[in-house]
Design a protein around this motif. Structure first.
Motif, PDB file in Angstrom:
ATOM      1  N   LEU A 168       8.700  15.080   0.893  1.00 26.65           N
ATOM      2  CA  LEU A 168       7.917  13.950   1.399  1.00 26.65           C
ATOM      3  C   LEU A 168       7.287  13.206   0.236  1.00 26.65           C
ATOM      4  O   LEU A 168       6.696  13.826  -0.657  1.00 26.65           O
ATOM      5  N   VAL A 169       7.387  11.880   0.253  1.00 18.75           N
ATOM      6  CA  VAL A 169       6.782  11.060  -0.800  1.00 18.75           C
ATOM      7  C   VAL A 169       6.059   9.883  -0.164  1.00 18.75           C
ATOM      8  O   VAL A 169       6.689   9.037   0.481  1.00 18.75           O
ATOM      9  N   GLU A 170       4.739   9.825  -0.373  1.00 17.57           N
ATOM     10  CA  GLU A 170       3.934   8.735   0.171  1.00 17.57           C
ATOM     11  C   GLU A 170       3.853   7.573  -0.824  1.00 17.57           C
ATOM     12  O   GLU A 170       3.929   7.774  -2.044  1.00 17.57           O
ATOM     13  N   SER A 171       3.635   6.381  -0.280  1.00 13.27           N
ATOM     14  CA  SER A 171       3.388   5.196  -1.099  1.00 13.27           C
ATOM     15  C   SER A 171       2.590   4.198  -0.277  1.00 13.27           C
ATOM     16  O   SER A 171       2.411   4.385   0.933  1.00 13.27           O
ATOM     17  N   GLY A 172       2.115   3.150  -0.948  1.00 12.13           N
ATOM     18  CA  GLY A 172       1.434   2.078  -0.240  1.00 12.13           C
ATOM     19  C   GLY A 172      -0.070   2.082  -0.360  1.00 12.13           C
ATOM     20  O   GLY A 172      -0.741   1.161   0.132  1.00 12.13           O
ATOM     21  N   GLY A 173      -0.621   3.099  -0.999  1.00 17.10           N
ATOM     22  CA  GLY A 173      -2.064   3.127  -1.165  1.00 17.10           C
ATOM     23  C   GLY A 173      -2.535   2.061  -2.143  1.00 17.10           C
ATOM     24  O   GLY A 173      -1.736   1.428  -2.834  1.00 17.10           O
ATOM     25  N   GLY A 174      -3.847   1.873  -2.198  1.00 18.50           N
ATOM     26  CA  GLY A 174      -4.397   0.889  -3.116  1.00 18.50           C
ATOM     27  C   GLY A 174      -5.844   0.607  -2.778  1.00 18.50           C
ATOM     28  O   GLY A 174      -6.478   1.354  -2.029  1.00 18.50           O
ATOM     29  N   SER A 175      -6.337  -0.483  -3.338  1.00 15.69           N
ATOM     30  CA  SER A 175      -7.711  -0.896  -3.113  1.00 15.69           C
ATOM     31  C   SER A 175      -7.747  -2.125  -2.224  1.00 15.69           C
ATOM     32  O   SER A 175      -6.946  -3.051  -2.409  1.00 15.69           O
ATOM     33  N   VAL A 176      -8.670  -2.143  -1.289  1.00 21.05           N
ATOM     34  CA  VAL A 176      -8.781  -3.254  -0.349  1.00 21.05           C
ATOM     35  C   VAL A 176     -10.251  -3.423   0.027  1.00 21.05           C
ATOM     36  O   VAL A 176     -11.037  -2.472  -0.065  1.00 21.05           O
ATOM     37  N   GLN A 177     -10.620  -4.617   0.436  1.00 24.16           N
ATOM     38  CA  GLN A 177     -11.987  -4.865   0.877  1.00 24.16           C
ATOM     39  C   GLN A 177     -12.164  -4.511   2.341  1.00 24.16           C
ATOM     40  O   GLN A 177     -11.193  -4.432   3.105  1.00 24.16           O
ATOM     41  N   THR A 178     -13.398  -4.308   2.732  1.00 24.98           N
ATOM     42  CA  THR A 178     -13.722  -4.017   4.126  1.00 24.98           C
ATOM     43  C   THR A 178     -13.112  -5.074   5.046  1.00 24.98           C
ATOM     44  O   THR A 178     -13.193  -6.261   4.774  1.00 24.98           O
ATOM     45  N   GLY A 179     -12.480  -4.572   6.101  1.00 21.61           N
ATOM     46  CA  GLY A 179     -11.824  -5.463   7.052  1.00 21.61           C
ATOM     47  C   GLY A 179     -10.370  -5.728   6.743  1.00 21.61           C
ATOM     48  O   GLY A 179      -9.655  -6.307   7.566  1.00 21.61           O
ATOM     49  N   GLY A 180      -9.923  -5.296   5.586  1.00 24.39           N
ATOM     50  CA  GLY A 180      -8.540  -5.526   5.187  1.00 24.39           C
ATOM     51  C   GLY A 180      -7.575  -4.540   5.820  1.00 24.39           C
ATOM     52  O   GLY A 180      -7.956  -3.669   6.600  1.00 24.39           O
ATOM     53  N   SER A 181      -6.308  -4.702   5.443  1.00 25.26           N
ATOM     54  CA  SER A 181      -5.242  -3.869   6.001  1.00 25.26           C
ATOM     55  C   SER A 181      -4.356  -3.310   4.896  1.00 25.26           C
ATOM     56  O   SER A 181      -4.211  -3.923   3.840  1.00 25.26           O
ATOM     57  N   LEU A 182      -3.782  -2.165   5.169  1.00 28.71           N
ATOM     58  CA  LEU A 182      -2.780  -1.547   4.299  1.00 28.71           C
ATOM     59  C   LEU A 182      -1.771  -0.830   5.186  1.00 28.71           C
ATOM     60  O   LEU A 182      -2.130  -0.358   6.261  1.00 28.71           O
TER      61      LEU A 182
END
Length: 123
Positions: free
Chosen positions: A4-18
């Motif tokens: 299993l390999v995860e991706s897509g994480g990061g930094s976002v502001q409140t109310g944002g989406s990932l």
């Protein structure tokens, strides 16, 4: 062998989406349950969402209505769409699978785990 390999994480502001994605190899779809967990700093790993072997999804109360779990059999991925993110969603996010046909929230229910992807939500 399950991998299993995860991706897509990061930094976002409140109310944002990932949207997080987990590439799942070595798993026969339709015979495994798959889930997303997270672990914040100094906290226990908690279950967020799970899809059982027949495709039924369940969610923790903390993310119900904001997160959506889905699987793409053609791409061998398990995704987690996260909306209306809050600072308390900041954590390392993990995907996990089990050969058991149903979902449970206990980490011990799942046999294989990815390495995780970090999500940080700033206010």
């Amino acid at each position: 062998q399950v991998h299993l390999v995860e991706s897509g994480g990061g930094s976002v502001q409140t109310g944002g989406s990932l949207t997080l994605s987990c590439v799942v190899n070595g798993v026969p779809y339709g015979m495994y349950s798959m889930a997303w967990f997270r672990q914040g700093s100094g906290k226990e790993r908690e279950s967020l969402a799970c899809i059982d072997s027949i495709g039924s999804a369940t969610y923790a109360d903390s993310v119900k209505g904001r997160f959506i779990i889905s699987q793409d059999n053609a791409k061998n991925t398990l995704d987690l769409q996260m909306n209306s993110l809050k600072p308390e969603d900041t954590a390392m996010y993990y995907c996990a699978v089990t050969s058991r046909w149903d979902c449970r929230s206990e980490t011990s229910w799942f046999t294989d785990w990815g390495q995780g992807t970090q999500v940080t939500v700033s206010s």
